[in-house]
Write an enzyme that holds these catalytic residues in place. Structure first.
Site, PDB file in Angstrom:
ATOM      1  CG  ASP A  64      -3.903   2.714  -4.268  1.00  0.00           C
ATOM      2  OD1 ASP A  64      -2.877   3.026  -3.639  1.00  0.00           O
ATOM      3  OD2 ASP A  64      -4.265   3.309  -5.303  1.00  0.00           O
ATOM      4  CG  HIS A  65       0.453   1.751  -4.594  1.00  0.00           C
ATOM      5  ND1 HIS A  65      -0.601   2.553  -4.916  1.00  0.00           N
ATOM      6  CD2 HIS A  65       1.283   1.785  -5.661  1.00  0.00           C
ATOM      7  CE1 HIS A  65      -0.422   3.052  -6.126  1.00  0.00           C
ATOM      8  NE2 HIS A  65       0.726   2.590  -6.608  1.00  0.00           N
ATOM      9  CG  ASP A 119       0.255   6.352  -9.235  1.00  0.00           C
ATOM     10  OD1 ASP A 119       0.624   5.519  -8.392  1.00  0.00           O
ATOM     11  OD2 ASP A 119       0.103   6.067 -10.455  1.00  0.00           O
ATOM     12  NE  ARG A 379       4.851   2.415 -15.417  1.00  0.00           N
ATOM     13  CZ  ARG A 379       4.639   3.449 -14.612  1.00  0.00           C
ATOM     14  NH1 ARG A 379       4.635   3.272 -13.307  1.00  0.00           N
ATOM     15  NH2 ARG A 379       4.466   4.652 -15.099  1.00  0.00           N
ATOM     16  CB  SER A 547       6.781   5.085 -10.839  1.00  0.00           C
ATOM     17  OG  SER A 547       7.968   5.443 -10.159  1.00  0.00           O
ATOM     18  NE  ARG A 549       8.391   3.625  -7.967  1.00  0.00           N
ATOM     19  CZ  ARG A 549       8.396   2.376  -8.425  1.00  0.00           C
ATOM     20  NH1 ARG A 549       9.493   1.648  -8.339  1.00  0.00           N
ATOM     21  NH2 ARG A 549       7.310   1.839  -8.955  1.00  0.00           N
TER      22      ARG A 549
HETATM   23  C1  MIC Z   1       3.712   2.314 -10.353  1.00  0.00           C
HETATM   24  O1  MIC Z   1       2.821   1.901 -11.081  1.00  0.00           O
HETATM   25  O2  MIC Z   1       4.926   2.180 -10.610  1.00  0.00           O
HETATM   26  C2  MIC Z   1       3.333   3.058  -9.091  1.00  0.00           C
HETATM   27  C3  MIC Z   1       3.724   2.200  -7.953  1.00  0.00           C
HETATM   28  O3  MIC Z   1       1.945   3.254  -9.042  1.00  0.00           O
HETATM   29  C4  MIC Z   1       4.053   4.422  -9.093  1.00  0.00           C
HETATM   30  C5  MIC Z   1       3.952   5.168  -7.839  1.00  0.00           C
HETATM   31  C6  MIC Z   1       4.873   4.663  -6.768  1.00  0.00           C
HETATM   32  O4  MIC Z   1       5.990   4.255  -7.038  1.00  0.00           O
HETATM   33  O5  MIC Z   1       4.441   4.699  -5.611  1.00  0.00           O
HETATM   34  C7  MIC Z   1       3.648   5.344 -10.237  1.00  0.00           C
HETATM   35  O6  MIC Z   1       3.207   4.890 -11.263  1.00  0.00           O
HETATM   36  O7  MIC Z   1       3.859   6.556 -10.131  1.00  0.00           O
HETATM   37 FE1  SF4 Z   2      -1.220   0.602  -8.871  1.00  0.00          FE
HETATM   38 FE2  SF4 Z   2       0.665   1.787 -10.332  1.00  0.00          FE
HETATM   39 FE3  SF4 Z   2      -0.157  -0.683 -10.912  1.00  0.00          FE
HETATM   40 FE4  SF4 Z   2      -1.767   1.331 -11.327  1.00  0.00          FE
HETATM   41  S1  SF4 Z   2       0.179   0.963 -12.341  1.00  0.00           S
HETATM   42  S2  SF4 Z   2      -2.311  -0.608 -10.382  1.00  0.00           S
HETATM   43  S3  SF4 Z   2      -1.285   2.691  -9.638  1.00  0.00           S
HETATM   44  S4  SF4 Z   2       0.930  -0.039  -9.070  1.00  0.00           S
END
Ligand code: MIC
Ligand code: SF4
Length: 656
Positions: A64-65, A119, A379, A547, A549
């Site tokens: 999805d990312h 995530d 975010r 996140s 990550r």
């Molecule tokens: C995000 O919203 O920052 C992400 C991308 O979904 C991350 C996960 C990632 O960095 O792959 C998260 O929220 O954990």
């Molecule tokens: Fe995707 Fe993270 Fe954004 Fe949710 S917050 S839509 S999981 S990148």
């Protein structure tokens, strides 16, 4: 004393430790989810653990990312994930099927179960009455292998909801209100449980919006009860059998209670560049905007998008506004297509984006310089949109569409054309249109064995950490301030496609602090590493927000970083640091932070001894000019991991 729902479910899953807030416990994990940006590492590490078929009730791997496909990296990742899922008995949700949290809620979430996801927005599942926790990929890999998940049993903050949401006020406004009260820092060690008479008025997708953005509070997770709303949602998803009623005891005692009267709420916005920089929309009304995006795992449910379509029907987006819609799942997109709502949005001037994370993680739709961008996301960290100096405001879908029509930030209750219009409240459909054809089911054992895993050349197995030195000699590579997010540490956006290649991705660690014409953080770190000197990061409060990550630990580890000394460190990031053998240290005296500067050479004598058994260690400047105390807030298990050279090494050792 009655029990909270959170502790009831926790108790049913307890496998190690005792159920006392502040204690280290191990819990059984029923379900896991991974997504592609964290999933390749998670599965590579899972393979390094030597694990075969997953041992959970259900594990799902989502794409999805990373879907833009600039270069071969994304597709290589997809193929690896598809084939490794088939090999390991994991469900695979293909690219285009939707955002992991939205799809998981629709198709797999189960009241009373535990879900661990790589995530940070995994707590979306709390909207359906499950304990859903975000973690690093290595922890999720260990759970897939059947191991417990270790955490500090949190205190429970009860949020009593009373009243009823007024027209044009949304679930997003509830969580923005809570963020304005609790902020994004200082909430480590807490879980949030919603209760009170107003809970029954909120649908599962509304609850999921609220628990989703609990991630921004920095709490372990958030949860709602499982009641008739949950039953209706599961029945509409043709999963009535997954329902069970669940609630806290009527005399449950919470460690702290916050009250929110839904009737008193008004549309809110999180202003740049933090989700807790909350103001009422009326306070900032009139600000000219250039972009609006509706989507992300926070606000892209069927109800959210139907409401948006109904408002847009027969109207036109302001011609100075680019308006994007990214439906959360293929289920949602299909339904909008079938009932004509999609056509209403297209006629109004909407740009329809793929079902996925898209602009939320900087995969396109970056705003022009100095332009205000309004998003229904969770975010708005500086630069996350892909534009340096961006001005991103987070709002509800109601505020987003009203503002898109007006061309300026507008409280939907004040838009002249909506004043006499009826609020298009969208009820939960009796039945969602179910089509799971893009979810591949696990294969039988024999077939699984025959699967050949696709390993494209852009996928590089990450290296394991080296053991900690007895005494640490290091240098402060960077001194940063409060609320440093994992997006600061490890940028996503155009670099996201490098997730499966640590040596390449590590080149952009702390990219946002690099200055033109000067050596980058990565270059300086590698130079130091070449000399055998450890890299150290000094930081303020709430280091590692955001996140899950693990690259924010894995890549600095690759660059030779061995310690982070901060005023405080967020839960998931701290676990990731430990997993990759970077020692998380807190200033015993926060004032000592002021006495450190970038370039300082530091010595920590007896590092291993301290990690073995002490809660403190002495850190001295190499020139002898200053010495201070660092705190080690570590569980016995954290110490074991660090002493073993990280979690992967520990798991391998235990398997011998
Ligand atoms: C995000 O919203 O920052 C992400 C991308 O979904 C991350 C996960 C990632 O960095 O792959 C998260 O929220 O954990
Ligand atoms: Fe995707 Fe993270 Fe954004 Fe949710 S917050 S839509 S999981 S990148």
């Amino acid at each position: 004393m009655g029990q909270t729902l959170f502790y009831k479910i926790l108790g049913e899953h307890l496998v190690e430790g005792s159920l006392v807030a502040g204690e280290q416990i191990g819990i059984r994990i029923d379900q896991t989810l991974t997504q592609d940006a964290t999933g390749t590492t998670a599965f590579l590490l899972y393979e390094s653990m030597g694990a075969g078929p997953v041992k959970t009730d259900l594990s799902v791997s989502y794409i999805d990312h990373n879907m833009a496909g600039f270069g071969p990296e994304n597709h290589n990742d997809h193929l690896y994930l598809q084939t490794i899922a088939a090999k390991c008995g994991v469900y695979h949700s293909r690219a285009g099927n939707g955002i992991c949290h939205q799809v998981h809620l629709e198709r797999f979430g189960k009241p009373g179960a535990t879900l661990l996801g790589s995530d940070s927005h995994t707590p979306t599942g709390g909207g359906i009455g499950m304990i859903a926790i975000g973690a690093g990929g290595l922890d999720v890999a260990a759970a897939m292998a059947g191991g417990p998940f270790y955490l500090t049993a949190p205190k429970v903050l009860g949020v009593r909801l009373t009243g009823r949401l007024n027209d044009w006020v949304a679930a997003k406004d509830v969580i923005l209100k809570l963020l304005s009260i609790l902020s994004t820092k200082g909430n480590v060690g807490w879980a949030v449980e919603y209760f009170g008479e107003a809970v029954a008025t909120l649908s599962v997708p509304q609850r999921a919006t609220i628990t989703n953005m609990g991630a921004e509070l920095g709490v372990t997770t958030s949860i709602f009860c499982s009641d008739e709303q949950t039953q209706d949602f599961l029945a509409a998803q043709q999963r009535a059998g997954d329902y069970q009623p669940l609630a806290a005891d009527t005399d449950a005692e919470y460690d702290r209670i916050v009250e929110i009267d839904l009737s008193a709420l008004e549309p809110m916005a999180a202003c740049p560049s933090s989700p807790d920089n909350v103001k009422s929309v009326r306070e900032i009304a009139g600000l000219k905007i250039g972009q609006v995006a509706v989507g992300s795992c926070t606000n892209s449910s069927y109800a959210d998008l139907m409401m948006a379509a109904k408002v847009l029907k027969g109207r036109q987006i302001d011609n100075m506004v680019e308006f994007a819609v990214a439906p959360g799942s293929r289920e949602v997109l299909n339904m909008l297509a079938e009932n004509g709502a999609l056509a209403d949005m297209i006629s109004a001037g909407a740009r329809i984006m793929e079902t996925g994370c898209g602009p939320c993680i900087g995969q396109g739709f970056s705003p022009a310089n100095d332009l205000v961008s309004l998003r229904t996301f969770n975010r708005n960290f500086a630069g996350r949109s892909g534009t340096k100096g961006d001005k991103v405001y987070l709002v509800s879908p109601e505020t987003a569409v009203a503002s898109a029509l007006a061309g300026k930030i507008t409280d939907p209750r004040d838009l002249p054309e909506l004043i006499d219009a009826q609020y298009p409240k969208v009820a939960l459909p009796k039945s969602f249109v179910i089509d799971d054809s893009m979810i591949e089911k696990p294969l039988g054992e024999k077939e699984a064995r025959q699967v050949e895993v696709h390993r494209g050349p852009t996928i590089v197995v990450p290296e394991a950490p080296k053991a900690l030195p007895e005494d640490l000699k290091g240098q402060v590579l960077l001194k940063c301030g409060d609320k440093i997010t994992t997006d600061h540490i490890m940028p996503a956006g155009v670099f996201l496609k490098l997730r499966s290649n640590v040596p390449e991705y590590a080149k952009v660690v702390f990219n946002c602090f690099n200055e033109e014409g000067k050596a980058t953080f990565a270059e300086r770190a590698l130079e130091l590493k070449g000399k055998g000197t450890a890299g150290i990061i000094a930081a303020g409060e709430s280091y590692g927000q955001g996140s899950s990550r693990e690259h924010a630990a894995l890549c600095p580890m690759y660059l030779g970083v061995r310690a982070v000394i901060a005023k405080s460190i967020e839960r998931i990031h701290k676990a990731n640091l430990i997993n990759f053998c970077i020692v998380p240290i807190e200033f015993a005296e926060p004032g000592d932070y002021d006495k450190l500067k970038a370039g300082d050479k530091l010595v920590i004598e007896g590092l291993v001894e301290a990690v073995k058994s002490s809660d403190e260690l002495k850190i001295a400047k190499a020139d002898g000019s200053f010495e201070f105390t660092g705190k080690l807030a570590l569980s016995a298990r954290d110490r074991e991991i660090l002493l073993c050279g990280g979690r992967l090494n520990l798991t391998r050792k235990q398997a011998e």
